[in-house]
Design an enzyme around this catalytic site. Structure first.
Site, short mmCIF file in Angstrom:
data_model
loop_
_atom_site.label_atom_id
_atom_site.label_comp_id
_atom_site.label_asym_id
_atom_site.label_seq_id
_atom_site.Cartn_x
_atom_site.Cartn_y
_atom_site.Cartn_z
N HIS A 1 -6.01 2.57 1.36
CA HIS A 1 -5.31 3.75 1.89
C HIS A 1 -5.99 4.33 3.13
CE1 HIS A 1 -3.25 3.27 -1.79
NE2 HIS A 1 -4.02 4.03 -2.55
N ASP B 1 0.89 -1.16 0.00
CA ASP B 1 0.00 0.00 0.00
C ASP B 1 0.93 1.20 0.00
OD1 ASP B 1 -1.59 2.22 0.62
OD2 ASP B 1 -3.02 1.02 1.76
N HIS B 2 1.03 1.89 -1.14
CA HIS B 2 2.09 2.90 -1.28
C HIS B 2 1.92 4.05 -0.29
CE1 HIS B 2 -0.84 4.97 -3.99
NE2 HIS B 2 -0.25 6.05 -3.54
#
Length: 486
Positions: free
Chosen positions: A236, A173-174
């Protein structure tokens, strides 16, 4: 403990993510001497390249997407020499033998970055395992989407688990690679003064907003099947919620941090179908103006009518001792007035004002953590206005700012993928998402979607350039809360 690998395999090496993020990130790590000296990088995709043409392609991506101050011809040349390429049809098992031959000996460790459509996970994992690219010395990083609901996510996780154990599986999950996101942990657990009020006794509500000014762009195929809830909230936004709500981990490592996040997800109050229409708002952008530019509505961009939501607002609760009764308001949407990702934590008002009417209305303190486009932490406090105060003290709300750009001037701000790729190469799982987290997130999201379906909920239209449907304002204002839009 760091356990760096000697080889990296990039799936989707000619795609947009690779050009904009992965190749520039790897170059940045290389230029700063952070990659293992012997590390080789093999790219693979359907595109027909050989080593020479892929290196030329990669050089073009670096020329286009690297900031000017990061371009160093000598460093770029030595980075390009690390690169190789092998074309691959992911559905053709015979191609994986050629890929394995190209990658070579993996006894000193191989890290795989896998970005693919959910439908291709099974053939890819089967192909890697059959070609000897899934042994004990191999770890895999998985880019989203990892399914569209709990069932499909479990299928993907089960497929991956046939070849890669959980300790060798790194779900990306960036957002967790962003500097300011990690500063949430530093803010909470590196300072003593927040902890006594970081609970239902001290905090009135929490707002998490991720607003985008863009529309569909080139993601129509994916987005029409996903929508805002799956695309942004499931991963996110819930990860941000967990970092705000989690209990203090015993240490900063992959087990302790992820244990505490998983507890938060299991404590999220599941929504019954009858409650979903009262606790959620969905919207879809219509024509309007963003940044002074006239833009089309979602259906016009898509070229057909659609019930896919491009905006969602949710009132969530974490049912545990710390957060009982504190609402968490989540809001995300496309074609918003500004690009913004932030967390606003509103503390409870003082119980009594000693300053009288001239003191003005005391505003509750608010802590704002801005993730993008700027990166800062701002605490809004009441302060005395300058003056002789002959008629009483006047108070005004003022910000106490910690700008990360200013406080750490001279320190280069890193792309989130730099940190995540380096952690994948070195084997540190702390900033990656564990299977139980993912599945608990999907369980909560699926209950919302089931409630929409049961009640025939359709997205409400909102003008591009606005903050979503008016119902989203009502979602908070009936609780006496206003969205933080400044």
């Amino acid at each position: 403990m760091r356990n760096p690998v000697a080889k990296l395999l990039l799936f989707g090496a000619t795609g947009d993510l690779a050009q904009r993020m992965l190749l520039p990130s790897l170059y940045g790590l290389h230029a700063d001497g952070l990659l293992p000296e012997e590390l080789t990088i093999t790219g693979t995709a359907r595109s027909e390249h050989d080593d020479a043409s892929f290196r030329k392609f990669a050089k073009g991506a670096l020329d286009e997407f690297l900031p000017a101050d990061r371009k160093d011809e000598k460093a770029m040349k030595s980075f390009i020499e690390r690169l190789g390429y092998q074309p691959l049809d992911a559905t053709d098992m015979a191609h994986y033998k050629d890929l394995a031959k190209k990658v070579g000996d993996v006894s000193k460790g191989l890290a795989i970055f896998l970005s693919t459509a959910p439908s291709l996970f099974e053939p890819v994992i089967k192909g890697l395992a059959g070609a000897g690219l899934a042994g004990e010395t191999v770890r895999i990083g998985l880019e989203k989407p990892l399914g569209y609901d709990l069932e499909s996510s479990r299928e993907i996780n089960d497929t991956v688990a046939t070849a890669f154990s959980e300790d060798r599986t790194f779900r990306i999950d960036h957002y967790l690679g962003k500097e300011t996101v990690q500063n949430i942990l530093a803010l909470r657990f590196g300072n003593s003064f927040f902890e006594p009020v970081w609970n239902a006794r001290g905090i009135d509500n929490v707002q998490i907003t991720i607003a985008e000014t863009v529309g569909l762009e080139d993601r129509a195929g994916y987005y029409e099947n996903a929508g805002a809830l799956r695309d942004m909230v499931q991963n996110h936004m819930l990860q941000l919620l967990a970092l705000i709500a989690m209990e203090p981990p015993a240490r900063f490592d992959g087990t302790a941090v992820r244990d505490e996040k998983a507890k938060v997800f299991r404590s999220l109050r599941q929504m019954a179908p009858a409650d979903v229409p009262h606790l959620t708002v969905t919207g879809q952008y219509a024509a309007g103006a963003v940044n002074g530019e006239i833009v089309k509505g979602y259906a016009d961009e898509l070229g057909k009518p659609s019930n896919t939501e491009t905006f969602v607002a949710i009132k969530a609760h974490v049912d545990n001792w710390r957060w009982q009764g504190v609402p968490f308001y989540l809001r995300t949407g496309k074609r918003m007035p500004a690009r913004r990702s932030e967390i606003a934590i509103q503390f409870k008002a003082v119980p009594h004002s000693m300053f009288g009417d001239r003191g003005g209305l005391l505003q509750p303190n608010m802590l704002i953590i801005r993730l993008q486009p700027e990166e800062y932490v701002r605490l809004l406090v009441m302060a005395k206005e300058p003056g002789l105060d002959r008629d009483g003290i006047r108070l005004r709300e003022v910000p106490l700012d910690l700008s990360l750009d200013s406080a750490f001037a001279g320190t280069r701000r890193r792309i989130a993928y730099e940190r995540l790729l380096l952690d994948l190469i070195e084997g540190d799982p702390t900033l990656f998402v564990r299977r139980d987290e993912v599945e608990a997130q999907w369980q909560w999201i699926d209950a919302i979607r089931a409630g929409w379906e049961a009640n025939g909920v359709k997205p409400k239209s909102y003008a591009s350039g606005g903050w979503g449907p008016s119902a989203a304002i009502a979602l908070t204002e009936r609780d006496g809360v206003t969205w933080q839009d400044d």
